[in-house]
Write a protein that holds these residues in place. Structure first.
Motif, mmCIF file in Angstrom:
data_model
loop_
_atom_site.group_PDB
_atom_site.id
_atom_site.type_symbol
_atom_site.label_atom_id
_atom_site.label_comp_id
_atom_site.label_asym_id
_atom_site.label_seq_id
_atom_site.Cartn_x
_atom_site.Cartn_y
_atom_site.Cartn_z
ATOM 1 N N PHE A 141 -11.486 2.229 5.370
ATOM 2 C CA PHE A 141 -10.266 2.671 6.056
ATOM 3 C C PHE A 141 -9.040 2.061 5.390
ATOM 4 C CE2 PHE A 141 -12.243 -0.905 8.219
ATOM 5 C CZ PHE A 141 -11.206 -1.822 8.346
ATOM 6 N N TYR A 142 -7.841 2.599 5.733
ATOM 7 C CA TYR A 142 -6.562 2.123 5.170
ATOM 8 C C TYR A 142 -6.341 0.663 5.552
ATOM 9 C CZ TYR A 142 -1.512 2.016 4.169
ATOM 10 O OH TYR A 142 -0.261 1.715 3.662
ATOM 11 N N LYS A 143 -5.947 -0.140 4.559
ATOM 12 C CA LYS A 143 -5.739 -1.569 4.821
ATOM 13 C C LYS A 143 -4.387 -2.033 4.278
ATOM 14 C CE LYS A 143 -10.533 -3.027 4.811
ATOM 15 N NZ LYS A 143 -11.674 -2.752 3.974
ATOM 16 N N ALA A 144 -3.815 -3.037 4.930
ATOM 17 C CA ALA A 144 -2.605 -3.681 4.408
ATOM 18 C C ALA A 144 -2.958 -4.327 3.072
ATOM 19 C CB ALA A 144 -2.122 -4.744 5.385
ATOM 20 N N ALA A 145 -1.928 -4.471 2.212
ATOM 21 C CA ALA A 145 -2.175 -5.077 0.896
ATOM 22 C C ALA A 145 -2.808 -6.463 1.059
ATOM 23 C CB ALA A 145 -0.861 -5.158 0.115
ATOM 24 N N ASP A 146 -2.342 -7.210 2.068
ATOM 25 C CA ASP A 146 -2.929 -8.536 2.319
ATOM 26 C C ASP A 146 -3.823 -8.418 3.547
ATOM 27 O OD1 ASP A 146 -1.303 -10.025 0.285
ATOM 28 O OD2 ASP A 146 0.310 -9.261 1.537
ATOM 29 N N GLU A 191 4.034 -11.549 -8.173
ATOM 30 C CA GLU A 191 3.036 -10.966 -9.074
ATOM 31 C C GLU A 191 2.843 -9.477 -8.776
ATOM 32 O OE1 GLU A 191 -1.482 -12.083 -9.659
ATOM 33 O OE2 GLU A 191 -0.199 -13.849 -9.423
ATOM 34 N N ARG A 192 2.798 -9.160 -7.471
ATOM 35 C CA ARG A 192 2.628 -7.758 -7.068
ATOM 36 C C ARG A 192 3.834 -6.932 -7.515
ATOM 37 N NH1 ARG A 192 1.277 -7.764 -1.131
ATOM 38 N NH2 ARG A 192 -0.711 -8.539 -1.895
ATOM 39 N N ALA A 193 5.021 -7.520 -7.375
ATOM 40 C CA ALA A 193 6.240 -6.811 -7.794
ATOM 41 C C ALA A 193 6.217 -6.575 -9.298
ATOM 42 C CB ALA A 193 7.473 -7.617 -7.394
ATOM 43 N N TRP A 201 7.071 -4.868 5.866
ATOM 44 C CA TRP A 201 6.552 -4.956 7.232
ATOM 45 C C TRP A 201 7.628 -4.518 8.234
ATOM 46 C CZ3 TRP A 201 5.340 -10.815 6.247
ATOM 47 C CH2 TRP A 201 4.341 -10.916 5.260
ATOM 48 N N ASN A 202 7.175 -4.041 9.392
ATOM 49 C CA ASN A 202 8.111 -3.529 10.404
ATOM 50 C C ASN A 202 9.168 -4.553 10.827
ATOM 51 O OD1 ASN A 202 6.417 -1.351 10.266
ATOM 52 N ND2 ASN A 202 5.536 -1.603 12.310
ATOM 53 N N ASN A 203 8.791 -5.840 10.892
ATOM 54 C CA ASN A 203 9.745 -6.843 11.373
ATOM 55 C C ASN A 203 10.916 -7.047 10.426
ATOM 56 O OD1 ASN A 203 7.844 -8.075 9.581
ATOM 57 N ND2 ASN A 203 8.638 -10.075 10.167
ATOM 58 N N ALA A 263 11.048 -4.879 -5.691
ATOM 59 C CA ALA A 263 11.076 -6.257 -5.172
ATOM 60 C C ALA A 263 9.938 -6.446 -4.183
ATOM 61 C CB ALA A 263 12.406 -6.541 -4.475
ATOM 62 N N ASP A 264 9.337 -7.611 -4.232
ATOM 63 C CA ASP A 264 8.338 -7.988 -3.226
ATOM 64 C C ASP A 264 8.304 -9.506 -3.215
ATOM 65 O OD1 ASP A 264 5.650 -6.319 -1.918
ATOM 66 O OD2 ASP A 264 5.652 -8.517 -1.870
ATOM 67 N N MET A 265 8.117 -10.087 -2.031
ATOM 68 C CA MET A 265 8.052 -11.545 -1.983
ATOM 69 C C MET A 265 6.806 -12.061 -2.710
ATOM 70 S SD MET A 265 7.392 -12.034 2.022
ATOM 71 C CE MET A 265 5.872 -11.615 2.823
ATOM 72 N N SER A 323 0.792 -1.235 0.000
ATOM 73 C CA SER A 323 0.000 0.000 0.000
ATOM 74 C C SER A 323 0.828 1.291 0.000
ATOM 75 C CB SER A 323 -0.933 -0.001 1.207
ATOM 76 O OG SER A 323 -1.741 -1.154 1.190
ATOM 77 N N ILE A 324 1.818 1.402 0.899
ATOM 78 C CA ILE A 324 2.511 2.697 1.018
ATOM 79 C C ILE A 324 3.564 2.886 -0.071
ATOM 80 C CG2 ILE A 324 4.479 2.196 2.547
ATOM 81 C CD1 ILE A 324 2.022 5.181 2.759
ATOM 82 N N SER A 325 3.953 1.793 -0.721
ATOM 83 C CA SER A 325 5.001 1.929 -1.744
ATOM 84 C C SER A 325 4.570 2.901 -2.833
ATOM 85 C CB SER A 325 5.328 0.573 -2.359
ATOM 86 O OG SER A 325 4.264 0.122 -3.156
#
Ligand SMILES: NC(=O)c1ccc[n+]([C@@H]2O[C@H](COP(=O)([O-])OP(=O)(O)OC[C@H]3O[C@@H](n4cnc5c(N)ncnc54)[C@H](O)[C@@H]3O)[C@@H](O)[C@H]2O)c1
Length: 354
Positions: free
Chosen positions: A218-223, A40-42, A75-77, A35-37, A14-16
């Motif tokens: 509201f704002y949501k994570a991509a997944d 397809e999204r990448a 993600w933050n982790n 890059a994204d794990m 989302s924020i990218s």
């Protein structure tokens, strides 16, 4: 370094898009790869933004010799490890807030940055908001005198973004570490970064994520996934600084409130000001209290413009080899305040910071 800065964007959720839009609009930037794990999204993002390459493995992007600098939008982790990996691969880094999940992770990033000649900018985007910069300039010119009290709220009545945001193992926490980080950092920065000495906080897990509620977006994570929720839904804190100033903050992902509420207010000996929801200055002239409304195009917090300014600052820092406005040390300092709120809430005591 050549004028053009070759960019890689890591994490295409989302924020990218705020980063990618700002890079796309920058005349000195070439977006080389994403890059994204989620391969397809990448690939889809690479197509949309005309990036030459897309990777499903971040290590491959970091091994790409054409890339000078990266945005980390995962993600933050993953922030700490990816930032360290990127620095060691010779890339300059713009890492999304929060710098990490824990103080230990933040210190590891700081060590990696300090033992390199690379730049790391923490994505404290609120600092780059034109209104924040305007007020910072006024504060530095002494317009408000001594800033001794600040108050911020960012209360969402419905706004747990779900997925990894709601999983404490990946996020490190809920609204405090996700949205509290913005206002705590902004106030600390506008106050001139006084040394925090003690923190008292409370966190509540009372309402869950309220994924049952209908009719409000509201704002949501991509997944987005509402099945797991291990983060707090409300946090509040008082932070005391060495110069005697104090900061009062509350933030929520959900609350039985009649509307969302967001404000940032600072109070000084010669004047006070509000950043949100609109810029206002309160002071006294000739024995009369007056409110001053700066006349600029930017009425409230301008999300897109703040990202453009943040990205432009990062690109300029890379080009000129200069320290960014939000260096790693500030990411560490803010992380210490955030973790102290959680520790205070857990132990039910005030936490001293050294
Ligand atoms: N500055 C702001 O205003 C703001 C707003 C929202 C989010 N954020 C921050 O941006 C970051 C991302 O948030 P988001 O809302 O875009 O989340 P998101 O879930 O929508 O996107 C994250 C992406 O990262 C990918 N990803 C995660 N770990 C990965 C790894 N190890 N390797 C490759 N890809 C990986 C995921 O597949 C996903 O596509 C978070 O740190 C969040 O705090 C900042």
């Amino acid at each position: 370094m050549a004028k053009t800065v070759n960019i890689g964007v890591i994490g295409t959720g989302s924020i990218s898009f705020a980063h990618l839009d700002a890079y796309a609009a920058h005349p000195d930037v070439k977006l080389v790869a994403v890059a994204d794990m989620n391969a397809e999204r990448a690939a889809e993002t690479a197509r949309k933004y005309n990036a030459e390459r897309s990777y499903s493995n971040v290590s491959e992007l970091l091994a790409d010799p054409q890339i000078d600098a990266v945005s980390i939008c995962t993600w933050n982790n993953t922030h700490a490890d990816l930032a360290i990996q990127a620095i060691r691969a010779g890339k300059h880094v713009l890492v999304e807030k929060p710098l990490s999940r824990t103080v230990e992770e933040a210190l590891r990033v700081q060590e990696a940055v300090r033992s390199s000649d690379r730049i790391l900018q923490v994505g404290f985007v609120r600092r780059f908001d034109p209104n924040a910069q305007l007020l910072k300039r006024f504060a530095e010119l002494g317009e408000f005198g001594e800033l001794y009290y600040a108050k911020a709220s960012n209360l969402r009545r419905l706004g747990n973004p779900g997925g990894w945001f709601a999983d404490v193992a990946r996020s490190g926490g809920g609204p405090l570490i996700d949205i509290g980080v913005h206002v705590i950092d902004l106030i600390w920065y506008l106050m001139g970064k006084p040394k925090p000495v003690s923190v008292s906080g409370n966190v509540y897990h009372k309402l869950g994520n309220r994924s049952n509620v209908q009719g409000l977006s509201f704002y949501k994570a991509a997944d987005y996934d509402a099945s797991l929720n291990t983060v707090e839904d409300l946090a509040n804190a008082v932070i005391r600084f060495e110069n005697g100033a104090s900061l009062l903050v509350d933030v929520s992902f959900t609350l039985h409130a009649s509307k969302d509420e967001s404000f940032v207010k600072l109070f000084g000996t010669k004047g006070g000001f509000e950043v949100d929801p609109e810029v206002k200055i309160a002071t006294e002239k000739h024995d009369i209290m007056v409110n001053i409304a700066p006349q600029t195009d930017d009425k409230g917090f301008n999300f897109a413009k703040a990202f453009q300014e943040e990205i432009a600052h990062f690109v300029a820092s890379v080009q000129n080899g200069t320290e960014p406005l939000s260096p790693v040390e500030d990411g560490v300092a803010v992380m210490k305040m955030l973790r102290a709120v959680y520790e205070s809430a857990e132990k039910g005591i005030e936490i001293r910071l050294d």
